[in-house]
Enzyme design. Structure first.
Site, PDB file in Angstrom:
ATOM      1  N   GLY A  45       0.833  -1.201   0.000  1.00 39.66           N
ATOM      2  CA  GLY A  45       0.000   0.000   0.000  1.00 39.66           C
ATOM      3  C   GLY A  45       0.861   1.242   0.000  1.00 39.66           C
ATOM      4  N   LEU A  96       6.262   1.945   4.343  1.00 37.42           N
ATOM      5  CA  LEU A  96       7.357   2.335   3.450  1.00 37.42           C
ATOM      6  C   LEU A  96       8.007   3.642   3.891  1.00 37.42           C
ATOM      7  CD1 LEU A  96       5.783   1.341   0.008  1.00 37.42           C
ATOM      8  CD2 LEU A  96       7.463   0.077   1.379  1.00 37.42           C
TER       9      LEU A  96
END
Length: 173
Positions: A45, A96
């Protein structure tokens, strides 16, 4: 085109994103770039603020290609959670924007989400398990919330210090 991913702490990651008013070609290009960036990272995502843009846009794909599942890239514009289950689940989450740091986060096990797709069509779907966790995690980004905000202060501070150190190391020539 791959885009650089912001690393926490960055003030843009803590901002509330504006709803998308116009589905332009630029927005569709951004969605394509975000999918490419997410797959390359690799991640499941990515939210627009993670690439420095304060739009209510997320992309996700929780299909496990290593299990032979067909990729299922989703582009969600102005996503919102309509309903969530009382039943909870715990997943080890990562981000991330917070590389190599993971922690258990408890969230509703199922959510019903409404969003506009890349063609401007209204979509609605119920997500369960990892998909539910991922979509909640990404929508949190649009509200300036990170998964570490669910952690106890000491653990959150420890991860933030590691990210500050990582950013310093990456900035060295």
């Amino acid at each position: 085109m791959k885009r650089p991913i912001l690393i926490h702490p960055d003030p843009r990651l803590k901002k509330l994103c504006d709803p998308v008013a116009d589905l332009s070609d630029d927005l569709r290009t951004l969605a394509d770039d975000m999918l490419e960036t997410m797959y390359d990272a690799p991640g499941i995502g990515l939210a627009a603020p993670q690439v420095g843009l304060l739009h209510r846009l997320i992309v996700l794909d929780c299909a496990k290609q290593d299990n032979g599942e067909t990729p299922r890239p989703l582009v969600m514009i102005n996503p919102r959670i309509l309903a969530s289950s009382d039943e909870r689940s715990v997943y080890e989450e990562g981000c991330l924007s917070i590389p190599d740091q993971y922690a258990d986060v408890e969230r509703p096990k199922m959510v019903e989400v409404e969003w506009l797709d890349r063609d401007g069509k209204l979509q609605k779907e119920e997500f369960d398990g990892l998909w539910a966790t991922c979509v909640q995690h990404e929508i949190d980004h649009l509200d300036g919330k990170l998964f570490i905000d669910y952690l106890k202060p000491l653990k959150r501070q420890m991860i933030t210090r590691k990210m500050v150190k990582l950013k310093r190391e990456r900035a060295r020539p």
